[in-house]
Design an enzyme around this catalytic site. Structure first.
Site: not given
Ligand code: 5GP
Ligand code: ZN
Length: 115
Positions: A33, A88, A94-96, A101-103
């Site tokens: 991340d 998320n 919190g999904q952005s 994707h799996l954290h």
């Molecule tokens: P979400 O908020 O959707 O659950 O998680 C998205 C994640 O993607 C965030 O933790 C953010 O830091 C990560 N992220 C966003 N853009 C990029 C990118 O261009 N490269 C990487 N490696 N991570 C990213």
């Protein structure tokens, strides 16, 4: 491969923007991340574009298990037998990035319930 033109994770899967890849299989890719929230913070994504894990369960159910297997390998290979896996799903949760994707989070104590 099913992809969406302006999706950041599709671009990473295609190798069009750089990422620190830590594991890959035929259907999944794992990379660090950009904004880590723990000493180990990796995202495991399906190579195919789907918006979230629920949709992935419908269209490619075996890949849901693959994401979890890869996530376990990433954590244990880094020496962590304790780790948190998070999907998320939806903006309020919190999904952005709307490519499933799996954290994988490990390397520090993690509070429950999450914020
Ligand atoms: P979400 O908020 O959707 O659950 O998680 C998205 C994640 O993607 C965030 O933790 C953010 O830091 C990560 N992220 C966003 N853009 C990029 C990118 O261009 N490269 C990487 N490696 N991570 C990213
Ligand atoms: Zn995508």
């Amino acid at each position: 491969m099913w992809r969406v033109a302006d999706c950041i994770f599709c671009k990473i899967v295609a190798g069009e923007i750089p990422a620190d890849v830590v594991a890959e299989t035929e259907t999944a890719l794992a990379f660090r991340d950009l904004n880590p929230q723990a000493p180990l913070h990796v995202l495991v994504v399906p190579r195919a574009h789907v918006a979230d894990v629920g949709e992935l369960a419908d269209v490619e159910p075996a890949t849901v298990a693959e994401l979890v297997r890869v996530a376990r390998g990433v954590a244990t290979d880094a020496g962590h037998d304790s780790y948190r896996l998070v999907f998320n799903t939806g903006e309020e949760a919190g999904q952005s990035v709307f490519h499933a994707h799996l954290h994988v989070l490990a390397g520090r104590p993690q509070a429950w319930p999450p914020g």
